[in-house]
Design a protein around this motif. Structure first.
Motif, short mmCIF file in Angstrom:
data_model
loop_
_atom_site.label_atom_id
_atom_site.label_comp_id
_atom_site.label_asym_id
_atom_site.label_seq_id
_atom_site.Cartn_x
_atom_site.Cartn_y
_atom_site.Cartn_z
N GLY A 123 0.56 -1.23 -0.17
CA GLY A 123 -0.08 0.14 -0.17
C GLY A 123 1.01 1.21 0.05
N ALA A 124 2.05 1.14 -0.77
CA ALA A 124 2.97 2.44 -0.12
C ALA A 124 2.83 2.89 -1.43
CB ALA A 124 4.21 1.79 -0.15
N VAL A 125 2.73 4.67 -1.53
CA VAL A 125 2.98 5.09 -2.60
C VAL A 125 4.29 5.95 -2.67
CG1 VAL A 125 1.74 6.67 -4.02
CG2 VAL A 125 0.69 5.87 -3.38
N PHE A 126 5.12 5.62 -3.82
CA PHE A 126 6.23 6.09 -4.26
C PHE A 126 6.48 7.39 -5.32
CE2 PHE A 126 7.32 2.24 -2.03
CZ PHE A 126 8.11 2.42 -1.44
N ALA A 127 7.44 8.51 -5.34
CA ALA A 127 6.52 9.33 -6.26
C ALA A 127 8.89 9.42 -6.76
CB ALA A 127 6.10 10.45 -5.62
N TRP A 128 9.43 9.96 -7.96
CA TRP A 128 10.76 10.55 -8.22
C TRP A 128 9.64 11.32 -9.35
CZ3 TRP A 128 8.69 5.49 -8.45
CH2 TRP A 128 8.43 5.14 -9.88
N GLY A 129 10.80 11.85 -9.74
CA GLY A 129 11.69 12.69 -11.34
C GLY A 129 11.30 14.54 -10.70
N GLU A 130 10.98 14.78 -11.37
CA GLU A 130 10.48 15.89 -10.58
C GLU A 130 10.37 16.80 -9.85
OE1 GLU A 130 10.43 21.08 -13.11
OE2 GLU A 130 9.53 19.09 -14.33
N GLY A 131 10.28 17.56 -8.91
CA GLY A 131 9.69 18.02 -7.33
C GLY A 131 8.87 19.37 -7.48
N GLU A 132 9.11 20.69 -8.94
CA GLU A 132 8.25 21.43 -8.84
C GLU A 132 6.82 21.46 -8.87
OE1 GLU A 132 9.00 24.25 -12.21
OE2 GLU A 132 11.23 23.65 -11.82
#
Length: 82
Positions: free
Chosen positions: A49-58
């Motif tokens: 159930g964990a959600v991860f994000a990556w890439g441009e943080g703007e």
């Protein structure tokens, strides 16, 4: 993931381009059940159930609160942490 690595959007810890599919090592030992890739960032949902994000943080597009930095590796979105 593969393609243009600008802003770390491929999740390999760098901004290198990958012209063939390459395993995202940050997910070793985890079961990824869904992925969504945008033009500037990506998201992954793991079996726990964990959600991860990556890439441009703007513009807070990664969901990491006040941290607007680019993420070169998948980072858990703590707001949704179980």
């Amino acid at each position: 993931s593969w393609g243009v690595g600008r802003w770390g959007r491929l999740g390999h810890g760098d901004e290198q381009h990958e012209w063939q599919p390459k395993k995202v090592e940050a997910f070793d030992g985890q079961r990824v059940v869904a992925v969504s890739a945008g033009g500037f960032h990506s998201l992954a949902l793991t079996a726990d159930g964990a959600v991860f994000a990556w890439g441009e943080g703007e513009r807070a597009r990664l969901g990491h609160g006040e941290d607007l930095s680019n993420q070169l590796l998948p980072k858990k979105i703590e707001t949704w942490a179980l």
